[in-house]
Design a protein around this motif. Structure first.
Motif, PDB file in Angstrom:
ATOM      1  N   GLU A 556      23.769  -4.331  20.861  1.00 20.14           N
ATOM      2  CA  GLU A 556      23.540  -2.325  20.276  1.00 20.14           C
ATOM      3  C   GLU A 556      22.321  -2.249  20.362  1.00 20.14           C
ATOM      4  O   GLU A 556      21.420  -3.036  20.464  1.00 20.14           O
ATOM      5  N   GLY A 557      22.263  -0.447  20.823  1.00 19.14           N
ATOM      6  CA  GLY A 557      20.949  -0.632  20.739  1.00 19.14           C
ATOM      7  C   GLY A 557      20.738   0.544  21.427  1.00 19.14           C
ATOM      8  O   GLY A 557      21.474   2.171  21.156  1.00 19.14           O
ATOM      9  N   THR A 558      19.361   0.844  21.209  1.00 23.62           N
ATOM     10  CA  THR A 558      19.044   2.365  22.062  1.00 23.62           C
ATOM     11  C   THR A 558      17.795   2.067  23.045  1.00 23.62           C
ATOM     12  O   THR A 558      16.788   2.411  22.351  1.00 23.62           O
ATOM     13  N   PRO A 559      18.115   3.342  24.107  1.00 24.31           N
ATOM     14  CA  PRO A 559      19.497   3.992  24.665  1.00 24.31           C
ATOM     15  C   PRO A 559      20.804   2.287  24.800  1.00 24.31           C
ATOM     16  O   PRO A 559      19.990   1.215  24.899  1.00 24.31           O
ATOM     17  N   GLU A 560      22.028   2.881  24.680  1.00 23.68           N
ATOM     18  CA  GLU A 560      22.827   2.078  24.712  1.00 23.68           C
ATOM     19  C   GLU A 560      23.153   1.442  25.916  1.00 23.68           C
ATOM     20  O   GLU A 560      22.765   1.811  27.140  1.00 23.68           O
ATOM     21  N   PRO A 561      22.877  -0.255  25.638  1.00 29.29           N
ATOM     22  CA  PRO A 561      22.162  -1.405  27.302  1.00 29.29           C
ATOM     23  C   PRO A 561      23.598  -1.567  27.535  1.00 29.29           C
ATOM     24  O   PRO A 561      24.649  -1.333  27.073  1.00 29.29           O
ATOM     25  N   SER A 562      23.073  -1.673  29.006  1.00 28.14           N
ATOM     26  CA  SER A 562      24.158  -1.998  30.293  1.00 28.14           C
ATOM     27  C   SER A 562      24.605  -3.374  29.845  1.00 28.14           C
ATOM     28  O   SER A 562      23.412  -4.318  29.719  1.00 28.14           O
ATOM     29  N   VAL A 563      25.310  -4.239  30.424  1.00 28.61           N
ATOM     30  CA  VAL A 563      25.653  -5.471  30.154  1.00 28.61           C
ATOM     31  C   VAL A 563      26.266  -6.397  31.746  1.00 28.61           C
ATOM     32  O   VAL A 563      26.710  -5.467  32.687  1.00 28.61           O
ATOM     33  N   ARG A 564      25.837  -6.991  31.715  1.00 31.93           N
ATOM     34  CA  ARG A 564      25.814  -8.015  33.008  1.00 31.93           C
ATOM     35  C   ARG A 564      26.167  -9.254  32.634  1.00 31.93           C
ATOM     36  O   ARG A 564      25.511 -10.562  31.517  1.00 31.93           O
ATOM     37  N   TRP A 565      27.920 -10.048  33.256  1.00 30.59           N
ATOM     38  CA  TRP A 565      27.957 -11.424  32.696  1.00 30.59           C
ATOM     39  C   TRP A 565      27.137 -12.553  34.146  1.00 30.59           C
ATOM     40  O   TRP A 565      27.496 -12.205  34.860  1.00 30.59           O
ATOM     41  N   GLN A 566      26.586 -13.150  33.419  1.00 27.87           N
ATOM     42  CA  GLN A 566      26.835 -14.803  34.079  1.00 27.87           C
ATOM     43  C   GLN A 566      27.364 -16.401  33.711  1.00 27.87           C
ATOM     44  O   GLN A 566      27.839 -16.409  32.823  1.00 27.87           O
ATOM     45  N   VAL A 567      27.366 -17.001  34.898  1.00 29.44           N
ATOM     46  CA  VAL A 567      27.709 -17.972  34.912  1.00 29.44           C
ATOM     47  C   VAL A 567      26.375 -19.463  35.137  1.00 29.44           C
ATOM     48  O   VAL A 567      25.962 -18.967  36.506  1.00 29.44           O
ATOM     49  N   SER A 568      26.380 -19.809  34.870  1.00 27.83           N
ATOM     50  CA  SER A 568      26.252 -21.464  35.682  1.00 27.83           C
ATOM     51  C   SER A 568      27.065 -22.394  35.661  1.00 27.83           C
ATOM     52  O   SER A 568      27.999 -23.022  34.783  1.00 27.83           O
ATOM     53  N   THR A 569      26.986 -22.938  36.957  1.00 30.79           N
ATOM     54  CA  THR A 569      27.601 -24.275  37.061  1.00 30.79           C
ATOM     55  C   THR A 569      27.344 -25.246  37.359  1.00 30.79           C
ATOM     56  O   THR A 569      27.489 -26.607  37.346  1.00 30.79           O
ATOM     57  N   ASP A 570      25.790 -25.141  36.602  1.00 31.56           N
ATOM     58  CA  ASP A 570      25.179 -27.204  36.812  1.00 31.56           C
ATOM     59  C   ASP A 570      24.731 -27.178  35.445  1.00 31.56           C
ATOM     60  O   ASP A 570      23.205 -27.689  35.009  1.00 31.56           O
ATOM     61  N   GLY A 571      24.622 -26.608  33.877  1.00 30.35           N
ATOM     62  CA  GLY A 571      24.764 -26.852  32.636  1.00 30.35           C
ATOM     63  C   GLY A 571      23.678 -25.874  32.231  1.00 30.35           C
ATOM     64  O   GLY A 571      22.275 -27.220  31.981  1.00 30.35           O
ATOM     65  N   SER A 572      23.324 -24.690  32.839  1.00 27.62           N
ATOM     66  CA  SER A 572      22.444 -23.873  32.346  1.00 27.62           C
ATOM     67  C   SER A 572      21.072 -24.289  32.677  1.00 27.62           C
ATOM     68  O   SER A 572      20.624 -23.516  32.723  1.00 27.62           O
ATOM     69  N   GLN A 573      21.573 -25.385  34.141  1.00 24.88           N
ATOM     70  CA  GLN A 573      19.878 -25.510  34.620  1.00 24.88           C
ATOM     71  C   GLN A 573      19.392 -23.896  35.275  1.00 24.88           C
ATOM     72  O   GLN A 573      18.652 -23.104  35.343  1.00 24.88           O
ATOM     73  N   THR A 574      20.264 -23.033  36.664  1.00 21.84           N
ATOM     74  CA  THR A 574      20.480 -22.232  36.610  1.00 21.84           C
ATOM     75  C   THR A 574      21.669 -21.442  36.949  1.00 21.84           C
ATOM     76  O   THR A 574      22.950 -21.739  36.404  1.00 21.84           O
ATOM     77  N   TRP A 575      21.216 -19.695  36.654  1.00 19.33           N
ATOM     78  CA  TRP A 575      22.787 -18.598  36.005  1.00 19.33           C
ATOM     79  C   TRP A 575      22.699 -17.615  37.564  1.00 19.33           C
ATOM     80  O   TRP A 575      21.713 -17.345  38.036  1.00 19.33           O
ATOM     81  N   ARG A 576      23.498 -17.310  37.717  1.00 19.24           N
ATOM     82  CA  ARG A 576      24.380 -16.437  38.651  1.00 19.24           C
ATOM     83  C   ARG A 576      24.703 -14.843  37.928  1.00 19.24           C
ATOM     84  O   ARG A 576      25.296 -15.775  36.903  1.00 19.24           O
ATOM     85  N   GLU A 577      24.603 -13.903  38.380  1.00 12.48           N
ATOM     86  CA  GLU A 577      25.250 -12.594  37.714  1.00 12.48           C
ATOM     87  C   GLU A 577      26.594 -12.545  38.386  1.00 12.48           C
ATOM     88  O   GLU A 577      26.564 -13.531  39.799  1.00 12.48           O
ATOM     89  N   LEU A 578      27.526 -12.599  37.681  1.00 11.49           N
ATOM     90  CA  LEU A 578      28.985 -12.483  38.424  1.00 11.49           C
ATOM     91  C   LEU A 578      28.995 -11.091  38.694  1.00 11.49           C
ATOM     92  O   LEU A 578      29.318  -9.689  37.846  1.00 11.49           O
TER      93      LEU A 578
END
Length: 740
Positions: A556-578
């Motif tokens: 929840e938030g104001t303005p309404e927040p947008s969401v983006r999912w992210q994945v890490s293939t190296d144990g949270s060392q790096t992340w990329r958006e799906l």
């Protein structure tokens, strides 16, 4: 197939009784509906939640969390819905915006006894009465449905669920009526709420100036009317506009600041009307209008549309403060140290009291007290409203300079007194409980009793020869219980005290605040903003290769927040958006290569960014059924094969009991081998051609899960569309998730 408009749905069994609800084909059509677009949901989980639709529709659900998994009745209301199209109300699996909400709780109601869903239609609709309820005035409805956490192919412990509205079966592709509100059951509450704030803490509250109203002269006082919602502004003349006299009481539209009415004249000492400023607003009149003080000794009243105020002129000295009286038609008035209760119609004082000193007070009618401030002597006096006598006096430290304000928090009875660059807070008994220190002069306070917030306007001294002054004021917000900051401080550029004291008005709930700047001749409208606060977060998941994974995150938030999912293939060392993963529900088919992948959702709005805690996906190799689908195809949407084919992870086990995902069986497979029985075991609607050339249910009519009643071919066709077309749609969506 769906009924032709004007022809009620039919099915086997006894005729429907008047006043009952959906027929079999209508319910099957309901299961084919697309899920509504998401909308911001109200913040407090303990109260009803509301959401707004694409055409301004408002949907409200009476309870959304901690529901009894065995069954709960909820009230669902709506307003602003279309008057030319019908809608369904039901609990469904929430597959994300513009996705089919399937499966849904409930099935064919052949007896008229089911209350799992409701059908609502415009007045005069052919289905009104026997099968459906009519809309009320303004596209309103008020219904009750019974929901549970599991049934009819729906398990809200494993998948996100929402109460939804959408256009009925006659316009199943119409998305203009779509609204959804997420619900959870006891034992299935959202995990790890709050989230990790990236730039500001999650749920950070701030206020943003959105408009300056310059249509009300030099504003001196404000009141946002509780009934009419109009903004009343008491104003004086701006000195540098000699050709125009801006004195008077203004009635503004609080949204755009346009002046709807300006009352300039009020009775003077002889009773004749004369142009007068509006110095202090006492309080609202029922329905609309206010009571106010106009200089020097006038007590008047006016409302929107009036051409002049009605009022009386008091004897004695100048009025220094005013508040509502103890009876209708009376006001409390301070004329210096003299406190009186005055009849507004005649100006007669019904009782009076002269205090040791002072000019300013605050009335607390709920607790029968008036708090009278004597800044010169450093005293705060309590006057009992019943006896009209001083019952106690308390010290006001540090009051040897500039007097600010005296206000009472209506929720607690605490007294807030502005003195120089401090606010002294006393409890309802007069005990000092807190001193709040600011960098500017404390000039006014207002309260949001429902939200437990206190707002303080601080003005700069305006003398730039003083190093403590910078010509800018500040708005601060406090929790009125523990006095901790409840929002980021907001600078008020140019708001200085040389030409008058700032005043405040707060909309109930605190979403909008109005603050005056007399020196600049303006009223500034502020709106509340909140950085994303996670209300539902995903948990670690362990699945077999080929199984469906659904991760859900909401904020929840104001303005309404947008969401983006992210994945890490190296144990949270790096992340990329799906790619394309911008919905609260992330759905995909697990692959062995994804074992150990970590996922998180990132929510963003203008205030800040908040992330859910990372969760780990554990993927094990599928066991059993690896060859049980035979020639059934891979389950890919391009082959038309049954979902029970391929690796067997969504088809039946080797013993054909369907325990590994029979609910996801396809509709077009032709030779799925022994796994074909999965369709009749786990399918939402049962029946149909579900994958093999063997097994019960491949040619006979199916049954909707809520009833177990055999349905004729019309309903079977709709069920088959659900079992096959929906599956194809879902699998196609998974392939575009970009999760590898």
């Amino acid at each position: 197939m769906t009924p032709t408009p004007g022809t009620p749905p039919t099915g086997p069994g006894r005729p429907r009784r008047p006043g009952r609800r959906l027929g079999a084909a209508a319910v099957a059509a309901l299961l084919l509906a697309a899920v509504p677009a998401g909308a911001a949901v109200s913040a407090d989980a303990a109260t009803p939640k509301s959401a707004t639709g694409p055409q301004g529709q408002k949907l409200t659900v009476s309870a959304t969390t901690g529901l009894d998994p065995a069954g709960a009745k909820i009230r669902v209301t709506g307003e602003g819905y279309g008057t030319t199209s019908g809608i369904y109300v039901a609990l469904c699996k929430d597959n994300g915006a513009n996705r089919a909400p399937s499966p849904c709780l409930g099935g064919a109601d052949m007896s008229g006894g089911s209350k799992n869903s409701q059908w609502i239609v415009p007045k005069g609709d052919p289905y009104e009465g026997e099968l459906a309820l009519p809309f009320g005035p303004g596209g309103t409805f008020d219904v009750e449905i019974e929901i549970r956490s599991e049934g009819d192919g729906l398990d809200c412990a494993d998948v996100p669920c929402s109460v939804v509205t959408r256009a009925d079966h006659r316009a199943s592709g119409d998305r203009t009526q779509d609204v959804r509100i997420p619900v959870t059951f006891a034992g299935q509450e959202p995990g790890e709420p709050g989230g990790e704030g990236v730039d500001v803490p999650a749920g950070t509250v701030s206020y943003k100036p959105v408009a300056d109203f310059t249509s009300a002269g030099k504003p001196l006082d404000l009141l946002l009317h509780p009934d009419s919602k109009k903004l009343y502004v008491g104003a004086d003349n701006i000195p540098d506009t000699a050709d125009t006299d801006e004195r008077g009481l203004y009635v503004l539209n609080p949204e755009d600041g346009k002046a709807e009415t300006r009352i300039t004249d009020a009775p003077g000492s002889t009773g004749a009307l004369r142009a007068s400023a509006a110095a202090r607003i006492s309080g609202p009149l029922p329905g609309d209008g206010v009571v106010y003080n106009y200089p020097l000794r006038g007590v008047g009243s006016a409302k929107a549309g009036d051409t002049a105020a009605t009022g009386v002129w008091l004897a004695g000295s100048t009025i220094t403060d005013i508040a509502p009286g103890t009876a209708p038609g009376t006001v409390l008035v301070a004329q210096g140290a003299k406190l009186s209760e005055i009849e507004r119609a005649t100006g007669t004082a019904t009782r009076s009291l002269t205090l040791p000193g002072g000019t300013q007070f605050a009335a607390d009618h709920a607790r029968g007290a008036v708090w009278f401030s004597d800044f010169a002597a450093g005293k705060l006096h309590r006057v009992d409203l019943a006896s009209f006598a001083v019952t106690a006096s308390f010290d006001l430290p540090g009051t040897d300079s500039i007097a600010g304000f005296t206000e009472v928090d209506p929720a607690s009875g605490a007294v807030w007194v502005g003195v120089n660059r401090s606010v002294l807070v006393f409890d309802a008994t007069g005990k000092p409980v807190k001193t709040l220190v600011g960098k500017d002069l404390a000039r006014d306070a207002a309260f949001d009793a429902a939200g437990g917030r206190a707002f303080v306007a601080w003005q700069d001294g305006g003398d730039l020869s003083d190093p403590a002054n910078d010509n800018n004021g500040t708005l601060t917000v406090y929790d009125s219980t523990d006095f901790t900051p409840a929002a980021k401080d907001l600078p008020l550029p140019g708001n200085q005290t040389q030409l008058g004291a700032a005043s405040l008005a707060v909309e109930p709930g605190g979403a909008t605040v109005f603050v005056t700047s007399p020196a600049e001749g303006k009223v500034t409208r502020l709106t509340r903003q909140v950085s994303p606060l996670v209300t539902q977060a995903p948990a670690d998941r362990s699945v077999r290769a080929g199984e469906e994974v659904a991760l859900t995150a909401r904020a929840e938030g104001t303005p309404e927040p947008s969401v983006r999912w992210q994945v890490s293939t190296d144990g949270s060392q790096t992340w990329r958006e799906l790619d394309g993963a911008t919905e609260p529900v992330l759905t995909f088919t697990a692959k062995s290569a994804q074992d150990g992948y970590r996922y998180r959702a990132e929510f963003r709005n203008d205030v800040g960014t908040t992330r859910t805690a990372p969760v780990t996906l554990t993927v094990t190799e599928a066991t059993g059924g690896d060859t049980g689908g035979g020639n059934g195809g891979s389950g890919d949407t391009t082959t038309g094969g049954a979902a029970t084919g391929g690796d067997g992870s969504t088809g039946g086990d080797s013993d054909g009991d369907g325990s590994d995902g029979g609910a996801s069986t396809g509709a077009s497979g032709s030779s799925g081998g022994s796994g074909s029985s999965a369709g009749s075991t786990g399918s939402t609607v049962g029946g149909g051609s579900v994958g093999g050339n063997t097994g019960a249910g491949t040619t006979s009519g199916g049954s909707l899960a809520a009833t177990g009643i055999t349905v004729i071919s019309v309903t079977l066709l709709a069920a088959a569309l659900l079992g096959g077309g929906l599956l194809i749609h879902r699998r196609a969506r998974r392939r575009t998730s970009g999760l590898a």
